[in-house]
Design a protein around this motif. Structure first.
Motif, PDB file in Angstrom:
ATOM      1  N   PHE A 163       0.796  -0.997  -0.025  1.00  0.00           N
ATOM      2  CA  PHE A 163      -0.016   0.034   0.162  1.00  0.00           C
ATOM      3  C   PHE A 163       0.862   1.104   0.070  1.00  0.00           C
ATOM      4  O   PHE A 163       0.157   2.198  -0.357  1.00  0.00           O
ATOM      5  N   GLN A 201      12.424   4.405   8.663  1.00  0.00           N
ATOM      6  CA  GLN A 201      11.181   4.134   8.185  1.00  0.00           C
ATOM      7  C   GLN A 201      11.028   2.612   8.913  1.00  0.00           C
ATOM      8  O   GLN A 201       9.894   1.893   9.299  1.00  0.00           O
ATOM      9  N   GLN A 262      -1.302  -2.690  11.322  1.00  0.00           N
ATOM     10  CA  GLN A 262      -1.881  -2.351   9.767  1.00  0.00           C
ATOM     11  C   GLN A 262      -3.071  -3.263   9.753  1.00  0.00           C
ATOM     12  O   GLN A 262      -3.917  -2.656   9.417  1.00  0.00           O
ATOM     13  N   ASP A 300      -0.357   1.595  14.260  1.00  0.00           N
ATOM     14  CA  ASP A 300      -0.828   2.214  13.154  1.00  0.00           C
ATOM     15  C   ASP A 300      -1.717   1.105  12.577  1.00  0.00           C
ATOM     16  O   ASP A 300      -1.362  -0.095  12.462  1.00  0.00           O
ATOM     17  N   SER A 334      -5.887   4.321   1.312  1.00  0.00           N
ATOM     18  CA  SER A 334      -5.759   5.509   0.138  1.00  0.00           C
ATOM     19  C   SER A 334      -5.158   4.860  -0.960  1.00  0.00           C
ATOM     20  O   SER A 334      -3.543   4.669  -0.653  1.00  0.00           O
TER      21      SER A 334
HETATM   22  N1  SAH Z   1       7.636   3.175   7.934  1.00  0.00           N
HETATM   23  C1  SAH Z   1       6.555   3.505   8.918  1.00  0.00           C
HETATM   24  C2  SAH Z   1       5.217   3.784   8.191  1.00  0.00           C
HETATM   25  C3  SAH Z   1       5.322   5.192   7.501  1.00  0.00           C
HETATM   26  S1  SAH Z   1       3.876   5.648   6.910  1.00  0.00           S
HETATM   27  C4  SAH Z   1       6.226   2.068   9.425  1.00  0.00           C
HETATM   28  O1  SAH Z   1       6.239   1.088   8.631  1.00  0.00           O
HETATM   29  O2  SAH Z   1       5.928   1.828  10.601  1.00  0.00           O
HETATM   30  C5  SAH Z   1       2.855   5.855   8.412  1.00  0.00           C
HETATM   31  C6  SAH Z   1       1.525   5.183   8.201  1.00  0.00           C
HETATM   32  O3  SAH Z   1       0.869   5.681   7.157  1.00  0.00           O
HETATM   33  C7  SAH Z   1       1.851   3.542   7.834  1.00  0.00           C
HETATM   34  O4  SAH Z   1       2.198   3.099   9.158  1.00  0.00           O
HETATM   35  C8  SAH Z   1       0.382   3.282   7.469  1.00  0.00           C
HETATM   36  O5  SAH Z   1      -0.413   2.894   8.485  1.00  0.00           O
HETATM   37  C9  SAH Z   1      -0.362   4.452   6.850  1.00  0.00           C
HETATM   38  N2  SAH Z   1      -0.256   4.274   5.410  1.00  0.00           N
HETATM   39  C10 SAH Z   1       0.839   4.169   4.482  1.00  0.00           C
HETATM   40  N3  SAH Z   1       0.298   4.178   3.488  1.00  0.00           N
HETATM   41  C11 SAH Z   1      -1.059   4.316   3.546  1.00  0.00           C
HETATM   42  C12 SAH Z   1      -2.157   4.120   2.350  1.00  0.00           C
HETATM   43  N4  SAH Z   1      -1.725   3.921   1.083  1.00  0.00           N
HETATM   44  N5  SAH Z   1      -3.358   4.247   2.782  1.00  0.00           N
HETATM   45  C13 SAH Z   1      -3.517   4.586   4.034  1.00  0.00           C
HETATM   46  N6  SAH Z   1      -2.711   4.405   5.314  1.00  0.00           N
HETATM   47  C14 SAH Z   1      -1.367   4.380   4.817  1.00  0.00           C
END
Ligand code: SAH
Ligand code: SF4
Ligand code: F3S
Length: 442
Positions: A163, A201, A262, A300, A334
């Motif tokens: 994602f 990250q 996630q 998250d 998203s």
């Molecule tokens: N590197 C970090 C995350 C960075 S992005 C990690 O892996 O912990 C932060 C958060 O945004 C992610 O953990 C995820 O829950 C959310 N996220 C990332 N891409 C997304 C997407 N396409 N749609 C919705 N949420 C997203």
């Protein structure tokens, strides 16, 4: 002297990068300003992780241009949209931008800006190449004085969660040398910072010539003057035991872990390429709590990943109920351009269903956060004071406890940057309140 104003969107990595940009431009003779109205150059350091992050930036570009129609203002787009949306940014003739620089190109900014100045208004200048090596180890970010400073210890990401846009916007994973990180932390300590938060990250994959993240944490904790160290984020797929041990045993390393779940369902986790199962995640939580019983756990979560059924969503609820996180950031899926999910899985969960799910999880999390906070009533917490007022009252101070929870207490004869012991007397789902029982000398 040209004045530069920079506005930052997205995560702490971007906040950190903005300080790198300020440092680079400051050295090249630009003056930095906090006022967009008086700037000759406006930089937007952008995020592209979800669609609404993008939308905000497009709106801002038009706003800035409209307000300054009669004057010459240069607009530059930096950060994650610069790499992932370069085509749209460059080819849209209606977008009044002058240059674009990706996260690995900030040292070239002075050159990009002077090329634009030389060429006049026509054409957009850009450098969005991603580097395998750039870690800005020779640029120390400007950090205004404060209590907590962020320090990037690695850049990029190689995980390719399906994602996620970050591997495309920030390129390949690379680590800074421990010596270089420690040097930066020493400077921060000299400037009066009391806490650092190490950023990457996926900090678990930190590796510099065989030195791992546990080694780095240990080294950073030996810097005099820094009393607290936090980090974000580790990945649940490979949490090393020796890292847990450092967190458990080192008093300066905060007992708080952000562990992005996630989703709770194995089929969805696999489609996300997270490379762990529900069972493995829960076992990791048990292991962490076995070693560090008072650990604060946050997470998250994404709802409505393609094809996620109601039943599969219930697995996320189940994991949340089993773990009871201290707090959680919950997002609607998203779809992001260029990601594996965008290419392979149609975004087929209706928005109304995503909304239903996010509302449900937010409510559940609120009860959990309250439950966790309520258990602190009567305890004495060590608090690092961050603010000598709060949003609601000039007569209150605000700080954070070791677990990163906000603690509010009445004004007194203390200072920002000091440590106090606070007895917790009242809580909400978001904050703890109490009274100071002791001022600490560290
Ligand atoms: N590197 C970090 C995350 C960075 S992005 C990690 O892996 O912990 C932060 C958060 O945004 C992610 O953990 C995820 O829950 C959310 N996220 C990332 N891409 C997304 C997407 N396409 N749609 C919705 N949420 C997203
Ligand atoms: Fe994105 Fe996954 Fe990398 Fe985090 S670990 S930045 S979610 S690809
Ligand atoms: Fe951060 Fe957004 Fe980029 S979350 S890494 S600024 S896409």
């Amino acid at each position: 002297m040209k004045k530069v104003y920079i506005e930052t969107y997205g995560c702490q990595m971007n906040v950190y990068d903005s300080e790198i940009v300020k440092s680079v431009l400051g050295k090249s003779g630009y003056e930095l300003t906090d006022s967009e109205a008086e700037a000759d150059i406006v930089l937007l350091n952008t995020c592209s992780v979800r669609e609404n992050a993008n939308r905000k930036v497009y709106n801002r570009i038009h706003q800035i241009k409209q307000r300054r129609n009669d004057e010459r203002v240069m607009i530059g787009i930096l950060g994650c949209m610069a790499t992932n949306f370069r085509k749209q940014l460059l080819e849209n003739p209606k977008l009044p931008i002058d240059f674009i620089a990706g996260p690995d190109s900030y040292k070239r900014l002075p050159q990009l800006i002077s090329e634009v100045s030389a060429n006049g208004a026509d054409g957009k200048n850009f450098d969005v190449t991603l580097s395998e090596f750039e870690t800005y180890s020779d640029v120390y970010p400007t950090q205004s004085s404060g209590v907590n400073a962020w320090v990037a210890v690695m850049r990029g990401c190689d995980n390719f969660c399906t994602f996620c846009v970050v591997p495309y916007t920030r390129g390949r994973e690379r680590s800074r040398s421990p010596e270089n990180v420690v040097d930066e932390v020493k400077r921060l300590a000299d400037q009066g910072f009391r806490q650092v938060t190490l950023l990457g990250q996926n900090v678990n994959s930190y590796n510099y010539e065989g030195k791992d993240f546990a080694y780095l944490l240990q080294k950073v904790s030996e810097v005099q003057g820094i009393e607290r160290i936090r980090f974000t984020s580790p990945h649940p797929k490979d949490f090393p035991r020796n890292l847990l041990q450092v967190i458990a045993e080192n008093p300066r390393v905060c007992k708080q872990i952000h562990l992005p779940l996630q989703a709770g369902n194995d089929r969805i986790l696999e489609m996300m390429n997270r490379t762990y199962t529900q069972k493995e995640y829960l076992e990791l939580v048990d292991e962490i709590r076995g070693l560090i019983p008072n650990i604060v756990l946050t997470t998250d979560i994404i709802v409505g990943f393609p094809t996620e059924t109601d039943e599969e969503f219930e697995d996320t609820v189940k994991v949340m109920e089993q773990v009871v996180f201290d707090s959680a950031f919950i997002f609607k899926y998203s779809e992001r351009p260029h990601t594996i999910a965008q290419r392979k899985f149609p975004d087929d969960v209706p928005d109304a269903v995503k909304t239903e799910r996010i509302v449900r999880l937010n409510e559940l999390q609120k009860t959990h956060s309250y439950q966790k906070n309520e258990a602190h009533i009567g305890e004495i917490h060590e608090v690092l004071i961050e603010q000598e007022t709060t949003k609601k009252s000039p007569d209150e101070f605000q700080g954070r406890n070791d677990g990163n929870k906000i603690v509010i207490f009445p004004r007194g004869d203390y200072r920002k940057g000091q440590f106090v012991h606070v007895r917790i007397t009242e809580v909400t789902a978001h904050v703890l309140r109490g009274e100071v029982v002791e001022v600490l000398s560290k």
